[in-house]
Design an enzyme around this catalytic site. Structure first.
Site, PDB file in Angstrom:
ATOM      1  N   GLU A  15      -7.450  -8.085 -11.180  1.00 65.93           N
ATOM      2  CA  GLU A  15      -7.837  -7.037 -12.121  1.00 65.93           C
ATOM      3  C   GLU A  15      -8.891  -7.602 -13.068  1.00 65.93           C
ATOM      4  O   GLU A  15      -8.798  -8.739 -13.507  1.00 65.93           O
ATOM      5  CB  GLU A  15      -6.585  -6.546 -12.890  1.00 65.93           C
ATOM      6  CG  GLU A  15      -6.842  -5.669 -14.073  1.00 65.93           C
ATOM      7  CD  GLU A  15      -7.690  -4.431 -13.776  1.00 65.93           C
ATOM      8  OE1 GLU A  15      -7.425  -3.714 -12.798  1.00 65.93           O
ATOM      9  OE2 GLU A  15      -8.641  -4.189 -14.553  1.00 65.93           O
ATOM     10  N   ASP A  49     -12.460   2.503  -9.074  1.00 61.10           N
ATOM     11  CA  ASP A  49     -13.371   3.272  -9.941  1.00 61.10           C
ATOM     12  C   ASP A  49     -14.477   3.891  -9.088  1.00 61.10           C
ATOM     13  O   ASP A  49     -15.117   3.180  -8.302  1.00 61.10           O
ATOM     14  CB  ASP A  49     -13.982   2.351 -11.008  1.00 61.10           C
ATOM     15  CG  ASP A  49     -12.949   1.883 -12.021  1.00 61.10           C
ATOM     16  OD1 ASP A  49     -11.940   2.596 -12.200  1.00 61.10           O
ATOM     17  OD2 ASP A  49     -13.150   0.825 -12.621  1.00 61.10           O
TER      18      ASP A  49
END
Ligand SMILES: C[S@@+](CC[C@H](N)C(=O)[O-])C[C@H]1O[C@@H](n2cnc3c(N)ncnc32)[C@H](O)[C@@H]1O
Length: 209
Positions: free
Chosen positions: A60, A113
């Protein structure tokens, strides 16, 4: 907390030293699953708690989320879950991480995203060069799972992966999840939101051939 981070920012060029498997996991011989863009890692906590015969690794780019997730792993004394902070593209591109890519049984990209504007497509995590690196290192038979609620992003990811001739598509409806990293079909946070809001989920599975 910032929701969107520009992965191409030079802040992410430096990669932390990667620990060895034996530093990450109690039993480094277990099957390994990698979740790219794992956010706070709730999905991986659910998986690691219920499937102790798998190791789970999350990458992440938002550092605070990773630091919190690491603390939670320590508090819960989980031995089959580890988190890495950074841009997954840079981490996987780095020669330090070859041992990860060579050993993964599966990789998931859950609701990455979308970066809707064309000039921002280069910020999308799935890139031809990235898939090329994965295809050179992943073992035959290992799997890539993608999921998104954005059709344009799905088409782009599907095209990019299939354009690499080392991957073939698997029929999701015929796939036997019971032996996968996610036998109980645990949902990610974004997936739960998408289901509650009755949006469409586009998903696909690819096998390294
Ligand atoms: C829309 S969220 C989805 C989170 C989670 N996978 C889910 O399904 O709920 C996308 C996540 O990917 C992370 N991310 C985006 N680009 C990344 C990159 N290049 N490397 C690592 N993480 C990234 C973002 O910070 C964010 O947490």
């Amino acid at each position: 907390m910032r929701q969107h981070v520009n992965p191409l920012s030079k802040n992410f060029n430096e990669i932390e030293r990667l620990p060895s498997f034996s530093e990450m996991f109690h039993d480094s011989k277990l099957n390994l699953h990698l979740d790219v863009g794992c956010a706070a890692g709730e999905f991986l906590f659910d998986l690691a708690l219920s499937n102790t015969n798998w190791n789970y690794l999350g990458i992440e780019i938002r550092e605070r989320l990773v630091n919190n997730a690491k603390l939670k792993v320590l508090e819960r004394k989980l031995k089959n879950l580890y988190f890495l902070f950074g841009n997954a593209n840079n981490i996987i591109n780095d020669c330090q991480s070859k041992f990860i890519t060579k050993n993964v049984k599966s990789i998931s990209f859950n609701f990455p995203d979308p970066w809707f504007k064309k000039k921002h497509y280069k910020r999308r995590v799935i890139q031809p060069e990235f898939i090329n690196i994965l295809s050179n290192l992943m073992q035959k038979g290992s799997l890539i799972f993608i999921k998104t609620d954005v059709q344009d992003l799905f088409d782009y990811m599907d095209y990019t992966i299939l354009n690499n001739l080392n991957f073939k598509k698997i029929d999701v409806n015929e796939f036997n999840f019971s032996e996968s990293f996610n036998p109980n079909k645990v949902q990610t946070n974004r997936e739960k939101y998408v289901i509650i809001n009755e949006l469409v989920i586009f998903e696909s599975i690819y096998m390294k051939i």
